[in-house]
Enzyme design. Structure first.
Site, mmCIF file in Angstrom:
data_model
loop_
_atom_site.group_PDB
_atom_site.id
_atom_site.type_symbol
_atom_site.label_atom_id
_atom_site.label_comp_id
_atom_site.label_asym_id
_atom_site.label_seq_id
_atom_site.Cartn_x
_atom_site.Cartn_y
_atom_site.Cartn_z
ATOM 1 C CE LYS A 306 -4.328 -1.465 -0.062
ATOM 2 N NZ LYS A 306 -5.279 -1.469 1.035
ATOM 3 N NE ARG A 341 -7.602 -8.528 -1.558
ATOM 4 C CZ ARG A 341 -7.115 -7.675 -2.463
ATOM 5 N NH1 ARG A 341 -6.286 -6.698 -2.074
ATOM 6 N NH2 ARG A 341 -7.455 -7.781 -3.731
#
Length: 371
Positions: A306, A341
């Site tokens: 991210k 995830r």
């Protein structure tokens, strides 16, 4: 006047022996909590904060206003709730330790690996097989990018992208989740053999999605995104306190699902790291992850590669964020998160196995102490 209460674990130990048993096993996992902040908010402002341990929590909860007493008791029970395993086709995914959910994006424009597996079924199948072999408990297959400013995808195109990948993954015995916010895609994916729905809109984008998930009786991940009801998931982000606001929004999303006859034990929650949140807000959510167990559902953390990792590491590009991804995965493990995830399955599973080895060893560290 509105009052809300939150029970946030704030003190952790490697094993309950170190507190002479005065610790709880958080959400039935491998993390033990011994100190808790009981926080009372009124009209959005924190007005009182107590510290408690398992042997004093009843006394603290007894001081709360009647308006939040039942909610506080429910949160305390949820913090100690052991979740049943996920039954996904022939696979059983236990939730008493962290599990890796491997990401397979069959898109041309995802922020990290967009285009790598788009239009190449063989490459997608091989990557799914690699992730399963590396220890992924679930393969999460998505056909629409949810990065900021990504263009919406027509549901027919999304179905054409995800169905072949799902069929290939299911044929090799994998447990499969479909990452979509469209009811028609959910239906096509489940018909193709997918076992689970992962909706970044928390079933708010498509009015039919609640009905579809309830009718199929499948597990579903409800994620928080401020723009969940529109096309731009990142839009409209305004927080008084991001941790409490996301907690409240996830509770509301969960309650909508329950009202639509989705079974409680089928619901998982995701705080939506990176969706309409600043670097400081993402960091606050990571640090507060243990609080979200008070909602009573397994947690999913999607932090892999991210943007916040780049922000903390000299703007490292997405394909050079492995170290940061592992650091955030370990933060999730330390918080008791059940599903991680991730793009880098082998490395995450290795980190998880070492983490678990240390946790297992800690349970015998005090075996030679009296009593």
């Amino acid at each position: 006047m509105s009052e809300r209460v939150y029970i946030r674990p704030v003190g952790f130990v490697s094993a309950p022996q170190s507190e002479h048993g005065n610790a709880i096993r958080l959400a039935g996992g491998m993390v033990y909590a011994s100190r808790f902040a009981v926080i009372l908010r009124r009209d959005g402002q924190v007005i009182e904060r107590w510290l408690a341990s398992p042997d004093t929590i009843a006394e603290v909860l007894g001081q709360l206003p009647d308006s939040v007493g039942a909610e506080a008791e429910a949160q305390w029970a949820s913090l100690t709730l052991a979740h049943p395993p996920l039954e996904l086709g022939a696979r059983t995914v236990r939730l008493d330790q962290p599990q890796a959910m491997g990401i397979l994006n069959v898109t041309p424009d995802s922020f990290s690996d967009g285009g790598r597996f788009h239009g190449d079924p063989a490459a997608a199948r091989d990557h799914a097989a690699e992730m399963v072999e590396a220890g992924a408990a679930i393969i999460d297959i998505g056909g629409e990018s949810t990065r900021p400013k990504a263009q919406p995808v027509w549901e027919g195109d999304e179905i054409a992208r995800v169905v072949p990948a799902i069929e290939a993954a299911v044929s090799m015995g994998a447990a499969v989740s479909v990452d979509t916010r469209k009811a028609a895609v959910m239906e096509a994916a489940l018909d193709a053999g997918a076992h689970m729905v992962n909706d970044v809109s928390g079933l708010a984008h498509d009015p039919r999605s609640l009905e579809v998930v309830a009718a199929r009786d499948c597990p579903v991940v409800l994620m928080h995104a401020p723009g969940a009801g529109g096309e731009d998931l990142h839009a409209g982000a305004e927080y008084n306190n991001v941790v409490f606001d996301v907690f409240d929004a996830l509770r509301a999303s969960r309650d909508r699902a329950l009202a639509a006859d989705i079974a409680r034990h089928r619901i998982l929650l995701d705080p939506g790291l990176g969706f309409g949140k600043s670097l400081a807000e993402n960091a606050a959510l990571i640090n507060a992850l243990p609080l979200f167990h008070a909602l009573g559902h397994p947690l999913l953390l999607g932090a892999s590669r991210k943007r916040m990792i780049g922000a903390f590491s000299n703007e490292a590009p997405a394909d050079r964020r492995l170290g940061g991804s592992i650091a955030l995965a370990l933060a999730g493990m330390d918080a008791g998160v059940q599903l991680l995830r991730v793009h880098d399955v082998a490395e995450t599973v290795q980190a998880r196995n070492v983490w678990r080895g240390l946790r297992d060893a800690a349970l015998t560290d005090f075996a030679d102490l009296p009593g």
